[in-house]
Scaffold this motif. Structure first.
Motif, short mmCIF file in Angstrom:
data_model
loop_
_atom_site.label_atom_id
_atom_site.label_comp_id
_atom_site.label_asym_id
_atom_site.label_seq_id
_atom_site.Cartn_x
_atom_site.Cartn_y
_atom_site.Cartn_z
N SER A 150 0.84 -1.20 0.00
CA SER A 150 0.00 0.00 0.00
C SER A 150 0.87 1.24 0.00
O SER A 150 1.92 1.29 0.64
N ALA A 151 0.39 2.26 -0.71
CA ALA A 151 1.05 3.57 -0.71
C ALA A 151 0.02 4.61 -0.31
O ALA A 151 -1.14 4.54 -0.72
N ASN A 152 0.44 5.56 0.49
CA ASN A 152 -0.44 6.63 0.94
C ASN A 152 -0.08 7.94 0.25
O ASN A 152 1.10 8.26 0.09
N CYS A 153 -1.11 8.68 -0.12
CA CYS A 153 -0.95 9.98 -0.75
C CYS A 153 -1.38 11.04 0.26
O CYS A 153 -2.52 11.01 0.73
N LEU A 184 3.74 10.82 -2.09
CA LEU A 184 3.34 9.43 -2.15
C LEU A 184 4.44 8.57 -1.57
O LEU A 184 5.56 8.55 -2.09
N VAL A 185 4.12 7.89 -0.45
CA VAL A 185 5.08 7.04 0.24
C VAL A 185 4.42 5.70 0.58
O VAL A 185 3.20 5.60 0.65
N GLY A 190 -9.34 8.82 0.86
CA GLY A 190 -9.35 8.21 -0.46
C GLY A 190 -8.52 9.01 -1.45
O GLY A 190 -8.47 8.69 -2.64
N ILE A 191 -7.87 10.08 -0.99
CA ILE A 191 -7.10 10.94 -1.90
C ILE A 191 -5.99 10.14 -2.55
O ILE A 191 -5.29 9.37 -1.91
N THR A 192 -5.88 10.33 -3.85
CA THR A 192 -4.95 9.57 -4.67
C THR A 192 -4.15 10.52 -5.55
O THR A 192 -4.61 11.65 -5.80
N PRO A 193 -3.00 10.12 -6.05
CA PRO A 193 -2.24 11.02 -6.91
C PRO A 193 -2.83 11.16 -8.32
O PRO A 193 -2.47 12.08 -9.05
N VAL A 253 -3.51 2.05 -3.91
CA VAL A 253 -3.64 3.46 -3.54
C VAL A 253 -5.13 3.81 -3.49
O VAL A 253 -5.98 3.04 -3.94
N GLY A 254 -5.43 4.99 -3.00
CA GLY A 254 -6.81 5.45 -2.97
C GLY A 254 -7.38 5.62 -4.37
O GLY A 254 -6.65 5.64 -5.36
#
Length: 179
Positions: free
Chosen positions: A63-66, A83-84, A123-126, A149-150
């Motif tokens: 999983s990656a978080n934005c 994004l990490v 839910g924010i995504t790049p 990702v979201g």
């Protein structure tokens, strides 16, 4: 469609074929993306990364978080996304502050992040961020074969490759962004 091994107990479908599972800015962004993008429908109450991974047997390491960050310079506010991997934290006070060229950087307030992105908090995504924002991608994210990702809403998640994320408009791969 890619055989997404990180989907756990969920069955991915092509994201472009399911706009009802995406925030409007994400739907728009998909039209210009190269690379596979899958989507899985989830319980919105399980959208937070740790809960999602536990409930659906998806590895946390995939999983990656934005996160949306903000900083001021010369009286104007500068925004960016970082994004990490979910197992790390973005280095906001050092790396992101320098990249934004501001005196102090911090996470944008929830209501501001939601308003500016057109996406749900959590839910924010790049994909589909404002076009003038830089998207700072940690090298470990960019090099990942598969990531969760979201999707811009809390009721689904996207499955993407790190290469797809690194190729987003405004994306810049940064060594040491995460710690």
């Amino acid at each position: 469609m890619t055989d997404w091994t990180i989907a756990g107990t969920l069955t991915p479908v092509p994201a472009a074929e399911h706009p009802e599972l995406l925030a409007p800015p994400v739907v728009e962004a998909l039209a210009s993306l190269d690379g596979p993008v899958g989507v899985v429908e989830i319980d919105p109450e399980l959208a937070d990364t740790a809960e999602f991974c536990e409930a659906y047997s998806s590895p946390l390491s995939a999983s990656a978080n934005c996160v949306v960050v903000a900083g001021k310079r010369g009286g104007s506010v500068r925004h960016a996304a970082a994004l990490v991997r979910a197992t790390t934290r973005a280095d906001v006070n050092n790396v992101l502050r320098r990249e934004l060229d501001v005196r102090k950087a911090s996470f944008a307030p929830m209501d501001e992040a939601v308003r500016l992105t057109g996406m749900a908090y959590g839910g924010i995504t790049p994909l589909g961020l404002p076009g003038d924002w830089p998207v700072f991608v940690d090298r470990a994210v960019a090099e990942a074969a598969e990531l969760v990702v979201g999707s811009g809403i809390r009721g689904s998640k996207l499955l993407v490759t790190g290469a797809t994320l690194a190729a987003l408009p405004g994306a810049e791969v940064i060594d040491g962004l995460a710690r």
